[in-house]
Write an enzyme that holds these catalytic residues in place. Structure first.
Site, short mmCIF file in Angstrom:
data_model
loop_
_atom_site.label_atom_id
_atom_site.label_comp_id
_atom_site.label_asym_id
_atom_site.label_seq_id
_atom_site.Cartn_x
_atom_site.Cartn_y
_atom_site.Cartn_z
N PRO A 39 7.81 -1.47 12.83
CA PRO A 39 8.54 0.78 12.01
C PRO A 39 8.09 -0.28 10.60
O PRO A 39 8.12 -1.16 10.01
CB PRO A 39 9.90 -0.47 12.50
CG PRO A 39 10.23 -1.75 12.49
CD PRO A 39 9.63 -1.79 13.25
N ASP A 40 8.25 0.99 9.78
CA ASP A 40 8.09 0.84 8.78
C ASP A 40 9.05 0.67 7.89
O ASP A 40 10.15 0.37 8.73
CB ASP A 40 7.37 2.33 7.34
CG ASP A 40 7.81 3.81 8.26
OD1 ASP A 40 9.58 3.73 8.65
OD2 ASP A 40 7.24 4.71 7.87
N PHE A 41 9.49 1.23 6.30
CA PHE A 41 10.63 0.74 6.14
C PHE A 41 11.62 1.84 5.43
O PHE A 41 12.62 2.17 5.79
CB PHE A 41 10.33 0.30 4.46
CG PHE A 41 10.30 -0.92 4.36
CD1 PHE A 41 10.40 -2.43 4.62
CD2 PHE A 41 7.95 -1.23 4.55
CE1 PHE A 41 10.23 -3.33 4.74
CE2 PHE A 41 8.24 -2.83 4.78
CZ PHE A 41 8.95 -3.57 4.66
N ARG A 42 10.44 2.78 5.81
CA ARG A 42 11.61 4.21 4.26
C ARG A 42 11.23 5.28 6.10
O ARG A 42 12.00 6.45 5.05
CB ARG A 42 11.48 4.47 3.42
CG ARG A 42 11.83 3.41 2.15
CD ARG A 42 11.31 3.99 0.84
NE ARG A 42 11.24 3.02 -0.22
CZ ARG A 42 10.70 1.87 0.11
NH1 ARG A 42 9.95 1.43 0.82
NH2 ARG A 42 11.13 0.41 -0.27
N ASN A 113 1.89 -5.37 2.70
CA ASN A 113 2.05 -5.35 3.83
C ASN A 113 2.51 -7.06 3.66
O ASN A 113 1.42 -7.73 3.46
CB ASN A 113 2.04 -5.11 5.18
CG ASN A 113 1.78 -3.29 5.61
OD1 ASN A 113 2.37 -3.13 4.17
ND2 ASN A 113 0.88 -2.67 5.91
N ASP A 115 2.88 -8.46 7.32
CA ASP A 115 2.72 -8.71 8.53
C ASP A 115 1.36 -9.20 9.22
O ASP A 115 1.03 -10.22 9.89
CB ASP A 115 3.01 -7.67 9.49
CG ASP A 115 1.42 -6.36 8.69
OD1 ASP A 115 0.81 -7.25 7.87
OD2 ASP A 115 1.82 -5.04 9.10
N HIS A 132 2.90 -8.56 -2.20
CA HIS A 132 4.62 -8.72 -1.87
C HIS A 132 4.11 -10.54 -1.09
O HIS A 132 5.43 -10.21 -0.66
CB HIS A 132 4.70 -7.76 -0.71
CG HIS A 132 4.58 -6.32 -1.93
ND1 HIS A 132 5.50 -5.22 -1.45
CD2 HIS A 132 4.46 -5.99 -3.13
CE1 HIS A 132 5.21 -4.19 -2.45
NE2 HIS A 132 4.84 -3.98 -3.42
P1 OAD Z 1 7.09 2.84 3.16
O1 OAD Z 1 7.93 2.99 4.39
O2 OAD Z 1 7.83 3.44 1.93
O3 OAD Z 1 6.71 4.02 3.69
C1 OAD Z 1 5.51 4.11 4.97
C2 OAD Z 1 5.20 5.60 4.65
O4 OAD Z 1 4.08 6.23 6.01
C3 OAD Z 1 5.84 6.17 5.39
O5 OAD Z 1 5.48 7.60 3.81
C4 OAD Z 1 5.62 7.32 6.53
O6 OAD Z 1 5.10 8.50 6.28
C5 OAD Z 1 4.02 6.94 6.32
N1 OAD Z 1 4.08 6.85 7.70
C6 OAD Z 1 4.37 5.61 8.88
N2 OAD Z 1 3.69 5.67 9.70
C7 OAD Z 1 2.49 6.18 9.71
C8 OAD Z 1 1.29 5.87 10.61
N3 OAD Z 1 1.04 5.56 11.93
N4 OAD Z 1 0.43 6.62 10.55
C9 OAD Z 1 0.44 7.44 8.84
N5 OAD Z 1 1.46 7.52 7.50
C10 OAD Z 1 2.29 6.97 8.29
O7 OAD Z 1 6.40 0.91 4.10
P2 OAD Z 1 6.10 0.61 2.36
O8 OAD Z 1 5.41 1.84 1.28
O9 OAD Z 1 5.12 -0.14 2.83
O10 OAD Z 1 8.61 -4.64 0.32
O11 OAD Z 1 7.54 0.61 1.72
C11 OAD Z 1 6.93 -0.41 0.36
C12 OAD Z 1 7.83 -1.84 0.07
O12 OAD Z 1 9.02 -1.13 0.54
C13 OAD Z 1 8.30 -2.62 1.53
O13 OAD Z 1 6.34 -4.05 1.20
C14 OAD Z 1 8.72 -3.29 1.38
C15 OAD Z 1 9.32 -2.24 1.40
O14 OAD Z 1 10.86 -2.75 0.49
C16 OAD Z 1 8.50 -5.93 0.48
O15 OAD Z 1 8.93 -6.19 2.05
C17 OAD Z 1 8.97 -6.66 -0.85
#
Ligand code: OAD
Length: 358
Positions: A39-42, A113, A115, A132
């Site tokens: 999963p992503d974060f936000r 990332n 991962d 990171h």
């Molecule tokens: P976020 O979860 O903040 O953002 C992910 C983005 O990707 C969102 O805008 C989603 O809409 C988009 N998204 C998800 N799946 C997608 C897909 N299959 N195709 C296109 N878009 C998609 O994640 P990051 O920006 O990576 O820190 O978060 C930044 C940092 O916040 C991470 O590195 C982490 C966290 O705190 C640490 O681990 C230290």
């Protein structure tokens, strides 16, 4: 925006890359890995930060906060075990990065990332900047003794051992993988490499990131005006919201666009072949690791890293990226916020921490 317009924009970018011998720099976030099941974060509902209720955290980002970790490492350890390199396969997008390297037109991959999937897809160390940090190394939060990725993994899965899966140092304190937590300095390699690269970015592809975490979020805005920029993300983010005249924004899934870009570059079959190869290698690695995991005995934590699987995927670690903890030298960098922040002021963060009564 219609599908046709996206296709035209991708074709035009591909033509520029091929005709003008442009090199491509990638800026990546969690969205490039969601297709593999991480999963992503936000993202509301599915993101990690919306699914931490079981841990009773004072606020979601506490899971990546050092003071909180020192009090209660369990939430991070549970998450770390899940995200540890080796559990997930690379996506089509990760394989496309490797193809750019093979074709000689990859400038760099800046990734937030942790991962490890760029490496698992075969991208070489010199092209990857893990902004990171990574699980490649770990340190005791007190005496700074260093541990390998495999040593930490052995401790994480040692639920029957005396520390119940919480990695402990020989000095008695906790061990933390070299993932950059909020308030910690980012790896020096990020600043050094960015100083070298920033003026040379011909094409910037930003993908799968909300661009909310600093200083990484600033990188795409620092490239020269001549740079062709493309954002592949479900939403428009960062300075793409205001945008530049030549920007391309594609609101679509990262893997779908990876396939389209490969096709526009004439690499459709190459990408298919590579994906097949990478997935096969990953499958074999997982089988090996599962066998080793079944053999781990309680408190079997000091074992040296001689295992077969460790020599391959889990061991794929950066040569230079040591996630140095010393303060990055601001004068040498175009980035002016060397610590990891989520856009909140340090007063806000301190306020939150003080309310935790740590
Ligand atoms: P976020 O979860 O903040 O953002 C992910 C983005 O990707 C969102 O805008 C989603 O809409 C988009 N998204 C998800 N799946 C997608 C897909 N299959 N195709 C296109 N878009 C998609 O994640 P990051 O920006 O990576 O820190 O978060 C930044 C940092 O916040 C991470 O590195 C982490 C966290 O705190 C640490 O681990 C230290």
């Amino acid at each position: 925006m219609t599908e046709d317009l996206h296709d035209r924009q991708i074709r035009s970018l591909a033509e520029s890359i091929l005709l003008k011998n442009y090199k491509v720099t990638f800026f990546l976030g969690a969205g490039v890995s969601t297709a593999s099941g991480i999963p992503d974060f936000r993202s509301p509902g599915t993101g990690i930060y919306d699914n931490l209720a079981q841990f009773n955290l004072p606020y979601a980002e506490a899971i990546f906060t050092l003071d909180y970790f020192k009090q209660n490492p369990e939430p991070f350890c549970v998450l770390a075990e899940e995200l540890y390199p080796g559990n997930y396969r690379p996506t089509v997008f990760h394989c496309l990065l490797k193809l750019f390297e093979d074709k000689g037109i990859l400038q760099r991959v800046y990734t937030q990332n942790i991962d490890n999937l760029e490496r698992v897809a075969g991208v070489s160390d010199e092209f990857i900047v893990e902004a990171h940090g990574s699980f490649a190394e770990a340190h005791c939060v007190s005496c700074r003794k260093s541990y390998t990725s495999q040593e930490v993994w052995n401790k994480l899965i040692d639920k029957a051992g005396s520390h119940k899966g919480i990695p402990h140092c020989s000095c008695g304190n906790y061990i933390k993988p070299d993932i950059v937590f909020f308030g910690e300095a980012l790896p020096q390699r990020l600043f050094n490499q960015w100083d070298e690269d920033v003026e040379d970015v011909d094409v910037a592809i930003v993908a799968g990131t909300s661009l909310t975490v600093y200083p990484f979020a600033l990188l795409p805005s620092e490239v020269p005006r001549r740079t062709r920029r493309m954002l592949v993300n479900y939403e428009k983010v960062g300075d793409f919201v205001k945008g530049r005249r030549t920007d391309i924004f594609i609101s679509a899934d990262c893997d779908t666009i990876a396939n389209k870009l490969a096709a526009a570059l004439g690499w459709e079959q190459d990408l298919k072949d590579l994906v097949e190869k990478v997935l096969e290698t990953h499958k074999e690695y997982k089988q090996k690791r599962k066998k080793e995991q079944d053999e781990v005995k309680p408190d079997d934590v000091t074992k040296e890293t001689t295992k077969e699987a460790d020599k391959t995927e889990a061991k794929q670690k950066p040569k230079q990226d040591k996630a140095e903890t010393k303060q990055a030298d601001e004068t040498n960098s175009k980035l002016d916020k060397p610590e990891l922040t989520d856009g909140k002021s340090s007063e806000e963060i301190e306020d939150k921490l003080s309310k935790l009564n740590l």
